[in-house]
Design an enzyme around this catalytic site. Structure first.
Site, PDB file in Angstrom:
ATOM      1  N   LEU E  81       0.809  -1.219   0.000  1.00 58.43           N
ATOM      2  CA  LEU E  81       0.000   0.000   0.000  1.00 58.43           C
ATOM      3  C   LEU E  81       0.848   1.277   0.000  1.00 58.43           C
ATOM      4  CD1 LEU E  81      -2.703  -1.333   2.456  1.00 58.43           C
ATOM      5  CD2 LEU E  81      -2.756  -1.356  -0.029  1.00 58.43           C
ATOM      6  N   HIS E  83       2.917   4.328  -1.723  1.00 57.49           N
ATOM      7  CA  HIS E  83       2.815   5.098  -2.957  1.00 57.49           C
ATOM      8  C   HIS E  83       4.153   5.119  -3.688  1.00 57.49           C
ATOM      9  CE1 HIS E  83      -0.380   6.613  -0.357  1.00 57.49           C
ATOM     10  NE2 HIS E  83      -1.025   6.952  -1.443  1.00 57.49           N
ATOM     11  N   GLU E 120      10.586   3.798   2.877  1.00 57.20           N
ATOM     12  CA  GLU E 120      11.793   3.699   2.052  1.00 57.20           C
ATOM     13  C   GLU E 120      13.037   3.577   2.951  1.00 57.20           C
ATOM     14  OE1 GLU E 120       9.186   5.531   1.334  1.00 57.20           O
ATOM     15  OE2 GLU E 120       8.718   5.064  -0.758  1.00 57.20           O
ATOM     16  N   ASP E 134      23.522 -12.354   4.374  1.00 59.16           N
ATOM     17  CA  ASP E 134      23.831 -13.228   3.233  1.00 59.16           C
ATOM     18  C   ASP E 134      25.331 -13.413   3.044  1.00 59.16           C
ATOM     19  OD1 ASP E 134      23.288 -14.690   0.795  1.00 59.16           O
ATOM     20  OD2 ASP E 134      23.904 -12.907  -0.300  1.00 59.16           O
TER      21      ASP E 134
END
Lengths: 164, 164, 164, 164, 164, 164
Positions: E81, E83, E120, E134
């Site tokens: 959800l 933007h 973000e 990783d």
């Protein structure tokens, strides 16, 4: 002239030499255009096969153009420090060049944004060229992608640029 | 020799000359490797600035390598008629070349699959080169990406290939 | 009326008939909304199984809605000549229709941009419908996606549109 | 017959009715093919404009085909519970239908995998249809995408399927 | 204080309790910044191996930073959800913390947009942390990602926020 | 014990300390499973608002689960040195924990491949947690994502792993 270059800073490296995205939040959006070009060199026979086979439907060149346009929209996902931008126009032209022999590729990208679209134009040329390679590689593995460069750039504070 | 090329078909075009993906479902997966190369040519001052600025952290070259590796994994999303494949190894090497001046880029990709990974190797080289351009373009807009080509290919029914 | 249509140009084709992205750089950003709809028709038993199985958690419809919303954000990556745009709202509604039997899907997308969001709304409907198909295909392979169309469009120079 | 449907389970819902990906790790990879179809209905004048404008270069249909092929490769990113699969062939055909008037779209996808490629074929048809809409929407906003469905499916334990 | 929270609405849920994207089309774009942080805890020996092995080239941390920056640009594709927004700056810093032992990660994102960039910044931290995991997991599978949170947020109508 | 760790090599760094993808082409595909977990801690009032608001439709948790599943399929695009793999199952469970207060997240991923799926499971947990944050951040900006770690791993030459 070299001195002036050395005095500029590599804008993607911060004081500690680490990679960073340039902060464009203080810049005003302006209309910007970038034009890039490149070429794909191949054997004469390959060129003739594409020109011939391509005539009725134009699909080799059409596919490469579409790939270039779509790749320009992926630029910020491919180039780590590029800003995601709205794009106002992406145009890719592919022209046969019997002298080369091969194809000349040119891409034009425009936007109204805080930063330029050179990378979008260069990415469009590169992926259009790779697509040409892909579609002809069964004929000729020695195809070479050459001379990818920025032809011109307008808009933005750093001024216009035009390749010699 | 040209005749034999003309007799081959452009495998991405069907009988009607339309673009199509080659059907690999009748092929057996085999180990395959492709190596591609390219170079990025720049002004002496730009080269020296990168070499100098890059020394302490290696971030320009490191960023370009990572971009090339990640782009190889996006090949089937970028090149319209490429098959999505598992990839077993992607390696990108970037070597300074003071003679050029600039950088030599080489990418090696391996897989065990029904079709080859030439496009993955060429895409890795192309995006690593574009990333170098991006990180140095504040210094030098005349940087040129050159000589992107397949160096070698092993595995698969069509046999091995090695550039001259 | 046909004449006026013939006089319009296919805006994605340039003078040479080649595909191109429309240049929107001369346009002013305005508030824009597009509403699209479609339906998914299935066997009575399939519809009843979804309604029944879906009651406690709502996951079939919830998953399809999320898929539609996320797909709207991928529109410019899916549709070759679409412009990448910021999006201000994406809403997907899925309503059971016992008469059909099946589901009615409606998507509303808004933005403030130089061009409209019809394709974003149509893409949201299409992918929500495909997700419904995917989640029910073990029951019924004859499910059909139907009547995907634009219901209305507001904002922009070409004026408003409302389907009959 | 309905009873047998009711007895099947919605394979994407677990015992608690929550969405889940089906576990295919116990299945053996087999050759699989799926064929899906759909159609795009438009005004006569729109159809004639596309046929006419399209003649010299074929770019409208060529672009839609490429978009469909590329979208098939994105299926697992679009449909939440789809498995990411290698794909061996993707073919999209678009045929003018003056009776409709409009275009018939058909997509064929093959793989050798643990699960089928119905969604890949349906996604290819859907995105090719959306691309046709996009390229003609300046002429005709009432274009409608219709009858997207699975035509046939072969391979896999659940047996073959052929639409009536 | 709980009362005031209860009176706020979960902005992603509409009146029917269904997931929805918040409509930001009535908001004015403003400069916004978000800073998020997190940490990666590991065994002493793992930490020492990374610090030691990392010294000459800095590639572990460099790779994790690039991954965080690139992931921030994918936020709207990952978080249903969110933007899609233009982003003006993304910076990821990774600092060794011998006390932890492990690494502290901080991400700063800025934009000029109708909504904020908290997600973000949090996504950049999360993916940088996953990349560290990783690259060290061959040494130590017990590495733990911890304390991912928003440090501060400025810009926008809801006011500034600073974590205690 | 530290000695044995020090003797292992950081498998993502080559002899020159540069980042590289591990070559898995010599490995045999085997069935592999990885389970990862994490938690999202929030204020009591936020937890109660989600539990209450969530009851009728389950959309907050449903959306977060779908986001986690879809993110697992993007792992190789997010984590630079991860191999792209087919995935056979992705399951995300989110359980309310009134003691925390907040939610416990667990993800299970299986494949048959040359390398493991730890990163896919960890990515699913991380993005499900970020989605929870996103959907509740209007209520509570102090939500914290914690304790993301590998619970267990089976299959592959390096043997099984189970967290204490």
């Amino acid at each position: 002239m070299q001195e002036s270059i050395e005095n500029k800073k590599l804008s993607h490296l911060n004081a500690a030499g680490e990679a960073q995205m340039v902060d464009v939040s203080g810049k005003t959006p302006t209309l910007r255009e970038a034009i890039a070009s490149g070429q794909v060199r191949m054997k004469v026979a390959t060129f003739e096969a594409i020109v011939g086979g391509n005539a009725p439907k134009g699909d080799v060149l059409g596919t490469a153009k579409i790939a270039g346009i779509m790749a320009a929209k992926q630029t910020a996902q491919l180039i780590p420090l590029c800003h995601p931008l709205p794009l106002h126009k992406i145009e890719v032209q592919i022209t046969p060049d019997a002298e080369l022999p091969g194809y000349q590729i040119q891409a034009t990208v425009t936007t109204k944004a805080e930063t330029g679209v050179e990378m979008e134009a260069l990415t469009a040329v590169s992926v259009a060229a790779l697509t040409l390679y892909d579609m002809a590689k069964a004929l000729d593995k020695s195809i070479q992608i050459e001379a990818i460069r920025l032809l011109s750039k307008t808009g933005g504070k750093s001024g216009n640029y035009r390749a010699d």
